[in-house]
Design a protein around this motif. Structure first.
Motif, PDB file in Angstrom:
ATOM      1  N   ALA A   1       0.807  -1.218   0.000  1.00  0.00           N
ATOM      2  CA  ALA A   1       0.000   0.000   0.000  1.00  0.00           C
ATOM      3  C   ALA A   1       0.842   1.270   0.000  1.00  0.00           C
ATOM      4  O   ALA A   1       0.343   2.351  -0.293  1.00  0.00           O
ATOM      5  CB  ALA A   1      -0.938   0.014   1.204  1.00  0.00           C
ATOM      6  N   GLY A   2       2.117   1.153   0.338  1.00  0.00           N
ATOM      7  CA  GLY A   2       2.988   2.316   0.371  1.00  0.00           C
ATOM      8  C   GLY A   2       3.469   2.692  -1.019  1.00  0.00           C
ATOM      9  O   GLY A   2       3.298   1.954  -1.991  1.00  0.00           O
TER      10      GLY A   2
ATOM     11  N   GLU B   1      -5.343  -7.906 -11.861  1.00  0.00           N
ATOM     12  CA  GLU B   1      -4.662  -6.618 -11.923  1.00  0.00           C
ATOM     13  C   GLU B   1      -3.824  -6.490 -10.662  1.00  0.00           C
ATOM     14  O   GLU B   1      -4.354  -6.426  -9.554  1.00  0.00           O
ATOM     15  CB  GLU B   1      -5.662  -5.476 -12.058  1.00  0.00           C
ATOM     16  N   PHE B   2      -2.530  -6.468 -10.838  1.00  0.00           N
ATOM     17  CA  PHE B   2      -1.588  -6.458  -9.730  1.00  0.00           C
ATOM     18  C   PHE B   2      -1.255  -5.017  -9.378  1.00  0.00           C
ATOM     19  O   PHE B   2      -0.157  -4.524  -9.601  1.00  0.00           O
ATOM     20  CB  PHE B   2      -0.336  -7.242 -10.143  1.00  0.00           C
ATOM     21  N   HIS B   3      -2.246  -4.338  -8.826  1.00  0.00           N
ATOM     22  CA  HIS B   3      -2.080  -2.930  -8.452  1.00  0.00           C
ATOM     23  C   HIS B   3      -3.410  -2.414  -7.919  1.00  0.00           C
ATOM     24  O   HIS B   3      -4.453  -2.672  -8.502  1.00  0.00           O
ATOM     25  CB  HIS B   3      -1.673  -2.072  -9.654  1.00  0.00           C
ATOM     26  N   VAL B   4      -3.371  -1.695  -6.800  1.00  0.00           N
ATOM     27  CA  VAL B   4      -4.574  -0.993  -6.316  1.00  0.00           C
ATOM     28  C   VAL B   4      -4.169   0.409  -5.856  1.00  0.00           C
ATOM     29  O   VAL B   4      -4.228   1.364  -6.616  1.00  0.00           O
ATOM     30  CB  VAL B   4      -5.301  -1.764  -5.197  1.00  0.00           C
ATOM     31  N   GLY B   5      -3.718   0.543  -4.596  1.00  0.00           N
ATOM     32  CA  GLY B   5      -3.454   1.877  -4.075  1.00  0.00           C
ATOM     33  C   GLY B   5      -2.001   2.208  -3.823  1.00  0.00           C
ATOM     34  O   GLY B   5      -1.694   3.329  -3.428  1.00  0.00           O
TER      35      GLY B   5
ATOM     36  N   GLY C   1      -1.637  -3.163   7.759  1.00  0.00           N
ATOM     37  CA  GLY C   1      -0.253  -3.401   7.386  1.00  0.00           C
ATOM     38  C   GLY C   1      -0.051  -3.001   5.944  1.00  0.00           C
ATOM     39  O   GLY C   1      -0.906  -3.264   5.095  1.00  0.00           O
ATOM     40  N   LEU C   2       1.065  -2.331   5.628  1.00  0.00           N
ATOM     41  CA  LEU C   2       1.298  -1.866   4.266  1.00  0.00           C
ATOM     42  C   LEU C   2       1.658  -3.007   3.319  1.00  0.00           C
ATOM     43  O   LEU C   2       1.374  -2.947   2.128  1.00  0.00           O
ATOM     44  CB  LEU C   2       2.420  -0.817   4.247  1.00  0.00           C
ATOM     45  N   SER C   3       2.290  -4.044   3.837  1.00  0.00           N
ATOM     46  CA  SER C   3       2.754  -5.150   3.005  1.00  0.00           C
ATOM     47  C   SER C   3       1.862  -6.376   3.210  1.00  0.00           C
ATOM     48  O   SER C   3       1.665  -6.821   4.341  1.00  0.00           O
ATOM     49  CB  SER C   3       4.206  -5.492   3.363  1.00  0.00           C
ATOM     50  N   MET C   4       1.311  -6.901   2.121  1.00  0.00           N
ATOM     51  CA  MET C   4       0.463  -8.086   2.232  1.00  0.00           C
ATOM     52  C   MET C   4       1.311  -9.291   2.620  1.00  0.00           C
ATOM     53  O   MET C   4       2.381  -9.527   2.060  1.00  0.00           O
ATOM     54  CB  MET C   4      -0.261  -8.361   0.911  1.00  0.00           C
TER      55      MET C   4
ATOM     56  N   CYS D   1      -3.588  11.053  -5.732  1.00  0.00           N
ATOM     57  CA  CYS D   1      -3.592   9.856  -4.895  1.00  0.00           C
ATOM     58  C   CYS D   1      -3.726  10.260  -3.432  1.00  0.00           C
ATOM     59  O   CYS D   1      -2.947  11.072  -2.937  1.00  0.00           O
ATOM     60  CB  CYS D   1      -2.290   9.078  -5.123  1.00  0.00           C
ATOM     61  N   ASP D   2      -4.701   9.713  -2.736  1.00  0.00           N
ATOM     62  CA  ASP D   2      -4.949  10.041  -1.329  1.00  0.00           C
ATOM     63  C   ASP D   2      -4.004   9.231  -0.443  1.00  0.00           C
ATOM     64  O   ASP D   2      -4.408   8.312   0.263  1.00  0.00           O
ATOM     65  CB  ASP D   2      -6.413   9.736  -0.982  1.00  0.00           C
ATOM     66  N   ARG D   3      -2.725   9.573  -0.504  1.00  0.00           N
ATOM     67  CA  ARG D   3      -1.701   8.785   0.158  1.00  0.00           C
ATOM     68  C   ARG D   3      -1.917   8.675   1.663  1.00  0.00           C
ATOM     69  O   ARG D   3      -1.706   7.621   2.258  1.00  0.00           O
ATOM     70  CB  ARG D   3      -0.332   9.411  -0.155  1.00  0.00           C
TER      71      ARG D   3
END
Length: 355
Positions: free
Chosen positions: A119-120, A162-166, A139-142, A128-130
Motif C-alpha cells: 500500500a505504500g 490486476e496487480f495494483h490498487v493503491g 499493514g502496508l505489506s500483504m 492519490c490520497d496517500r
C-alpha cells in the motif's frame, strides 16, 4: 511502437468518465474482488482508501466474505439507489444497465481479482490520497500467506488479475513470486500490472518481473522532461523511470520473450500536453522501442485536466489512435485488457445467475 495512422473513430473515445444519473448501476460487486494489503475486500480500486470495507480475506473464508453481509448490502444498495453508498457517487465504473436481477447472495466466485501487495509508495501524487490509503491499512505489506490463501480460493478460474490498487506493488519483496504463483495456479489468467518504474533499477529485479508471467506492464510516466514529470509524480526521477522501462524491454528481448507487453501510460495535464513535449515522448518511446505509448485523460482532479485533451474534448480525435482507452481495439495490440469482456464472460458463464 504504436502505429501513427488514425483508426476508425470508436463508439466512445474516452471511457474514464465521471458518473451521472444515466449510469445508475455497477457490475463490479458481482464480478470482481479487490483486495487491499491487509486482506480487506473492497468494491473496486476506486475505494483504495478503504471507506467501505466488505470483509477481511486474511482471516475469513472467501465464500464468507463474497456472499457475506458486506457484499450483500452493497449489491442491494446498488439495485435500490446506487447513490446511497458514498463511494459509488462519482465512481467512473458505473454502467447504464443492471448486471443482474434481484440476486444479492449465492453469487459464484469472481473470475477477476485486483490485488494490492503493497500500500505504500515512494511518490506523492496529487491525485492519490496517500494519507488515507496508508493510514487505513493494518499493514502496508500483504503477507504471503494471505495472498496464497486468496489465490488458492479463486483458482483455477481466474481469468484476469490486476496487480495494483493503491500503492506501488513492486515495492513488495516478493512481488514477482506473487505474480508467478497466480500464473501457476491459473494458467489462463491475463495478468496486468502498473508501476512508476523506480524499482526496476537492477537486471535481477527486471528479469524477475519478466519471468514471473506478467502479461502487460504499464509504466506510469507523465511527462518527457523532469520539469513537467515531477509536477505530478512528486519525488519521482524521470531518468530512473525511463531506465527501468528500457531495462525491462532490453532484457525481455534478450530472453526472446514477447511478454510482458510494455505500455508507457502518460496522463495529460496542462503542463505536459504541448505538441513539443508530446512529440518528445513519441520520439523517446520509439527510441526505447516501447510497445505502446498511450495518453491517458486525467479524471482524478479535474482542475488538473489538460485544457486541450479532456473527457469529451472535440480534439480527442487528433490522438484517438494513441489513447489508453482505444488500445485494446487497435490492430496488432496483442493484448486484451477489456474488463467488460471478463464481466460479460462471467455473466454468460455457468452459474452466473439471473440477468
Amino acid at each position: 511502437m504504436t502505429d501513427s495512422k488514425t483508426s476508425e473513430t470508436p463508439r466512445s473515445i474516452a471511457t474514464w468518465v465521471r458518473a451521472d444519473r444515466s449510469r445508475p448501476y455497477c457490475a463490479r460487486p458481482w464480478q470482481q474482488v479487490a483486495v487491499l494489503s491487509d486482506g480487506t475486500a473492497v468494491c473496486a480500486c476506486i475505494d483504495d482508501a478503504k471507506t467501505n470495507p466488505l470483509g477481511n480475506l486474511a482471516t475469513m473464508p472467501f465464500e464468507q466474505v463474497w456472499n457475506g453481509p458486506g457484499y450483500r448490502a452493497l449489491r442491494q444498495a446498488i439495485a435500490e439507489d446506487i447513490d446511497q453508498t458514498p463511494i459509488c457517487r462519482g465512481c467512473p465504473n458505473r454502467i447504464a444497465t443492471p448486471p443482474t436481477a434481484a440476486r444479492f447472495d449465492g453469487i459464484p466466485k469472481p473470475r477477476s481479482l485486483f490485488v494490492e501487495s503493497y500500500a505504500g509508495c515512494n511518490l506523492v501524487c496529487p491525485g492519490c490520497d496517500r494519507v488515507n490509503i496508508e493510514g487505513s491499512r493494518e499493514g502496508l505489506s500483504m503477507k504471503w500467506e494471505t495472498y496464497v490463501k486468496i489465490v488458492d480460493e479463486l483458482a483455477p478460474g481466474l481469468r484476469y488479475m490486476e496487480f495494483h490498487v493503491g500503492g506501488e506493488n513492486w515495492m513488495h519483496r516478493r512481488a514477482a513470486d506473487m505474480v508467478r504463483y497466480c500464473r501457476e495456479k491459473n494458467p489462463g489468467c491475463f495478468i496486468l500490472s502498473s508501476t512508476n518504474g523506480h524499482f526496476f533499477h537492477t537486471d535481477e529485479r527486471a528479469r524477475d518481473a519478466i519471468e514471473s508471467g506478467t502479461d502487460c506492464l504499464i509504466f506510469s510516466i507523465d511527462g518527457a522532461r523532469q520539469e513537467s514529470y515531477e509536477k505530478y509524480r512528486v519525488n519521482g526521477r524521470i531518468e530512473r523511470a525511463f531506465d527501468g522501462m528500457a531495462r525491462v524491454l532490453r532484457l525481455r528481448n534478450e530472453l526472446g520473450r514477447e511478454r510482458p507487453i510494455v505500455v508507457w501510460r502518460y496522463i495529460l495535464f496542462p503542463w505536459n500536453d504541448t505538441d513539443e513535449e508530446m512529440d518528445l515522448a513519441r520520439r523517446l518511446a520509439s527510441e526505447m522501442q516501447v510497445d505502446h505509448l498511450c495518453w491517458h485523460l486525467n479524471a482524478a482532479q479535474t482542475e488538473f485536466s489538460s485544457k486541450r485533451y479532456y473527457v469529451g474534448s472535440p480534439r480527442l480525435v487528433e490522438i484517438e489512435h494513441e489513447l489508453w482507452d482505444t488500445l485494446q481495439s487497435r490492430e496488432g495490440a496483442k493484448l486484451d485488457l477489456g474488463f467488460d469482456r471478463y464481466v460479460a464472460d462471467a455473466l454468460e458463464g455457468p452459474g452466473a445467475g439471473a440477468r
